[in-house]
Each structure stands twice: as C-alpha cells, then as structure tokens.
Write an enzyme that holds these catalytic residues in place. Structure first.
Site, PDB file in Angstrom:
ATOM      1  N   ASP A   6      13.754  28.883  16.950  1.00 17.65           N
ATOM      2  CA  ASP A   6      14.653  27.457  16.531  1.00 17.65           C
ATOM      3  C   ASP A   6      15.330  27.112  17.544  1.00 17.65           C
ATOM      4  O   ASP A   6      15.517  28.183  18.814  1.00 17.65           O
ATOM      5  CB  ASP A   6      15.643  27.823  15.199  1.00 17.65           C
ATOM      6  CG  ASP A   6      16.171  26.477  14.773  1.00 17.65           C
ATOM      7  OD1 ASP A   6      15.860  25.264  15.132  1.00 17.65           O
ATOM      8  OD2 ASP A   6      17.533  26.629  14.363  1.00 17.65           O
ATOM      9  N   SER A   7      16.286  26.089  17.685  1.00 15.35           N
ATOM     10  CA  SER A   7      16.852  25.627  18.831  1.00 15.35           C
ATOM     11  C   SER A   7      18.117  26.438  18.592  1.00 15.35           C
ATOM     12  O   SER A   7      18.904  26.606  19.847  1.00 15.35           O
ATOM     13  CB  SER A   7      17.273  24.265  18.814  1.00 15.35           C
ATOM     14  OG  SER A   7      17.921  23.965  17.607  1.00 15.35           O
ATOM     15  N   TYR A  64      17.924  20.327  19.843  1.00 16.28           N
ATOM     16  CA  TYR A  64      16.613  19.574  19.990  1.00 16.28           C
ATOM     17  C   TYR A  64      16.735  18.106  19.401  1.00 16.28           C
ATOM     18  O   TYR A  64      16.058  17.029  19.773  1.00 16.28           O
ATOM     19  CB  TYR A  64      15.459  20.209  19.109  1.00 16.28           C
ATOM     20  CG  TYR A  64      15.097  21.489  19.585  1.00 16.28           C
ATOM     21  CD1 TYR A  64      15.380  22.133  20.759  1.00 16.28           C
ATOM     22  CD2 TYR A  64      13.903  22.380  19.047  1.00 16.28           C
ATOM     23  CE1 TYR A  64      14.753  23.275  21.418  1.00 16.28           C
ATOM     24  CE2 TYR A  64      13.491  23.393  19.431  1.00 16.28           C
ATOM     25  CZ  TYR A  64      13.843  23.936  20.874  1.00 16.28           C
ATOM     26  OH  TYR A  64      13.500  25.236  21.176  1.00 16.28           O
ATOM     27  N   CYS A  96      12.437  25.145  12.389  1.00 14.55           N
ATOM     28  CA  CYS A  96      12.945  24.239  12.870  1.00 14.55           C
ATOM     29  C   CYS A  96      12.289  22.692  12.449  1.00 14.55           C
ATOM     30  O   CYS A  96      10.983  22.761  12.937  1.00 14.55           O
ATOM     31  CB  CYS A  96      13.194  24.099  14.521  1.00 14.55           C
ATOM     32  SG  CYS A  96      14.010  22.684  15.049  1.00 14.55           S
ATOM     33  N   CYS A 113      16.918  19.627   8.166  1.00 11.47           N
ATOM     34  CA  CYS A 113      17.210  20.174   9.317  1.00 11.47           C
ATOM     35  C   CYS A 113      17.511  21.949   8.640  1.00 11.47           C
ATOM     36  O   CYS A 113      18.389  21.869   7.856  1.00 11.47           O
ATOM     37  CB  CYS A 113      18.265  19.738   9.951  1.00 11.47           C
ATOM     38  SG  CYS A 113      18.820  20.523  11.360  1.00 11.47           S
ATOM     39  N   THR A 114      17.098  22.753   9.513  1.00 13.88           N
ATOM     40  CA  THR A 114      17.140  24.176   8.936  1.00 13.88           C
ATOM     41  C   THR A 114      18.724  24.551   9.058  1.00 13.88           C
ATOM     42  O   THR A 114      19.389  25.528   8.279  1.00 13.88           O
ATOM     43  CB  THR A 114      16.327  25.345   9.818  1.00 13.88           C
ATOM     44  OG1 THR A 114      16.661  25.035  11.026  1.00 13.88           O
ATOM     45  CG2 THR A 114      14.953  25.086   9.520  1.00 13.88           C
ATOM     46  N   HIS A 115      19.366  23.847   9.973  1.00 15.17           N
ATOM     47  CA  HIS A 115      20.882  24.164   9.999  1.00 15.17           C
ATOM     48  C   HIS A 115      21.553  23.796   8.892  1.00 15.17           C
ATOM     49  O   HIS A 115      22.659  24.540   8.484  1.00 15.17           O
ATOM     50  CB  HIS A 115      21.448  23.504  11.246  1.00 15.17           C
ATOM     51  CG  HIS A 115      21.341  24.036  12.597  1.00 15.17           C
ATOM     52  ND1 HIS A 115      20.087  24.068  13.341  1.00 15.17           N
ATOM     53  CD2 HIS A 115      22.079  24.616  13.559  1.00 15.17           C
ATOM     54  CE1 HIS A 115      20.205  24.637  14.387  1.00 15.17           C
ATOM     55  NE2 HIS A 115      21.386  25.155  14.464  1.00 15.17           N
TER      56      HIS A 115
HETATM   57  N1  DGL Z   1      17.355  23.149  13.042  1.00 16.46           N
HETATM   58  C1  DGL Z   1      16.871  22.016  13.809  1.00 16.46           C
HETATM   59  C2  DGL Z   1      16.084  21.365  12.717  1.00 16.46           C
HETATM   60  O1  DGL Z   1      15.544  22.088  11.859  1.00 16.46           O
HETATM   61  C3  DGL Z   1      17.402  21.298  14.467  1.00 16.46           C
HETATM   62  C4  DGL Z   1      18.636  21.503  15.359  1.00 16.46           C
HETATM   63  C5  DGL Z   1      18.769  20.599  16.518  1.00 16.46           C
HETATM   64  O2  DGL Z   1      18.841  19.705  16.965  1.00 16.46           O
HETATM   65  O3  DGL Z   1      18.625  21.403  17.620  1.00 16.46           O
HETATM   66  O4  DGL Z   1      15.586  20.268  12.910  1.00 16.46           O
END
Ligand code: DGL
Length: 272
Positions: A18-19, A50, A82, A194-196
C-alpha cells in the site's frame, strides 16, 4: 505432470503493498484466518499519497515498489492492499510478476446487496472516485442505483500521519462532513473504498447512528487470498508465522514503529 510447489515457496511471505499503513487491517484479517503464514507488509511511504497522483504515476509507483520488494524477498503472493493502486494498476502488476496477485477494489457489490434505498455511497480517494474501474463496478453491480461519491484525501493523510496521537473527537470531526453528505443523500450503504478508512470504520459507523451501513473488502479479500493459496498448493500449514513491516522511505518519527507494535508487526525500517 504439474510441478508441486516446493516448501521454500510455501514458506515465502504473503506480501501486502500500500502507499502507507492502510493495508494493515487487511493483513490482520488474513492473519486471523492463516496464522501460520509469513507476512511482509511494505508501505510505499516514498510515494505517499497515491490518491492525489495521475494514473500513470500510480502505475509507476506500484511497479517500482514491487521491483524493490522482489529485490530482497521472494513472496509467494501479493495482496495489492490499496483501492487506488488496484483500480489503476492491478492488471499492470499481474503482467509484471509471475506470482498470484489479489487486488482490493471498492466493495460495490456487497453495498448494492445491502441497500434498501437503492442509494449507495463510495468514500475513497480522488483518484478512485474518478476511476473508470469504479464506473465499471457500478455498471456491473449497481446499475440502477444512485451512487454518491465522496473523495476524502484529508482522511487518508490524517490516518497516515496522526491517527495514533489523535483524540476520538478529532477523528470524529474529520469524518463528520462525509457522514453528513451520505445522510443528506440518503445513502443506506457506504463503501469504505480506501484501505486507510478501515481504521476509522467504528467512528463512522457510530456517528452514522444507523443511517447507513459501512462496507469494505477485508473479509472478501481474505477469503479470496485463502482460495488462491489453496488452489496453488501454497498454504503453509505448520510452523509459527511471522509478520515483517517495511517502508520504502524513512520517516523522522517513530510512528510506523508504534503502528507495528499496535498490530503485532515487526517494524524493520526502510526496505533494503
Ligand atoms: N490506501 C489507499 C487506498 O486504498 C490510498 C491512500 C493514498 O492515497 O495513498 O486507496
């Protein structure tokens, strides 16, 4: 006759990319199901975030990070943990490596199943919200639904940099505007795309107060990962598992270290 995978390949880690830290709850979910596996988590902090980058840059970052991963480890599978990376670069990554890749894409299908109002929300990064891949998921699984898309790069940055030192009130203040939008629009199932955002799932659910359900891909991705490993004969069925955590770029604080401790990942600093 097909070759049986060697024990060396079965012992290879399942790599999560992931990022940043967003994919960790996805690793945690799979680790509960498969505790004997070895895991390697790589946060591409050097290219974070990302979600604000053009698609070409995201693809470049994913392939570069994968090359770096493969230069020091021999994973048996990659989970691209991600949504932004998966909707932009899943096929590119599959073409680039000769091991199975499991993607994480917005859980539009389960959300559509849960929505009585036929109105779903998608909370994601700017890039995912505008991705043709998301359009095609909606076309496939939620064609006659209203879809309310909300981009929230501020939540990504907050989780990546401040989650651990934040109060519950700060977290709630941050997610409140998105919740308000989904309520106003009468979405009754909201995809955490978004995983975050899965780190704040409980805040969102409690604040929504029953106005909508939240959906993410953790269970689906864990189940799919198990299926792929089973099919490839790559399950590791004995021994104690491990979980290492690396980053592609150094940080000047001990945030990742503390995140590692919190989720039982052994933080090793910058990847070789
Ligand atoms: N965790 C990423 C996702 O699931 C995005 C985070 C980022 O923007 O870097 O989309």
């Amino acid at each position: 006759m097909p070759l049986m995978p060697s024990s060396e390949s079965r012992n290879g880690p399942i790599a999560f990319l992931d990022s940043g830290i967003g994919g960790i709850p996805y690793l945690v979910k799979l680790r509960k199901k498969l505790p004997r596996e070895n895991y390697l988590y790589l946060a591409d902090h050097a290219n974070f975030p990302y979600g604000e980058k053009p698609v070409e840059k995201i693809r470049e970052a994913v392939l570069q990070t994968t090359d770096r991963l493969l230069s020091f480890s021999r994973p048996k599978m990659i989970v691209l943990a991600c949504n932004t990376a998966s909707v932009s670069a899943l096929q590119n990554l599959r073409d680039h490596v000769d091991i199975p890749v499991v993607g994480v894409v917005p859980a539009v299908k389960p959300a559509a199943h849960l929505s009585g109002e036929r109105t779903i929300g998608v909370l994601a990064t700017e890039s995912t919200v505008n991705a043709p891949y998301l359009d095609s998921l909606i076309e496939q699984f939620a064609r006659d639904f209203r879809v309310v898309r909300v981009a929230a790069g501020d939540i990504v940055a907050f989780v990546e940099n401040r989650l651990l030192q934040s109060t519950r009130e700060e977290q709630n203040r941050l997610v409140a505007p998105a919740i308000e939008t989904f309520r106003r629009e009468r979405a009754d199932a909201v995809v955490l795309g978004c995983t975050h955002f899965t780190f704040l799932e409980e805040n969102i659910r409690v604040l929504a107060g029953g106005a909508f359900l939240t959906v993410d891909s953790r269970e689906g991705v864990a189940n799919q990962s198990v299926r792929v490993l089973e099919k490839e004969g790559l399950l590791r069925e004995e021994g104690e598992g491990s979980a290492l955590f690396y980053t592609t770029g150094s940080r000047d604080d001990d945030y990742y270290h503390r995140i590692g401790d919190r989720f039982f990942l052994d933080f090793r600093g910058e990847a070789p």
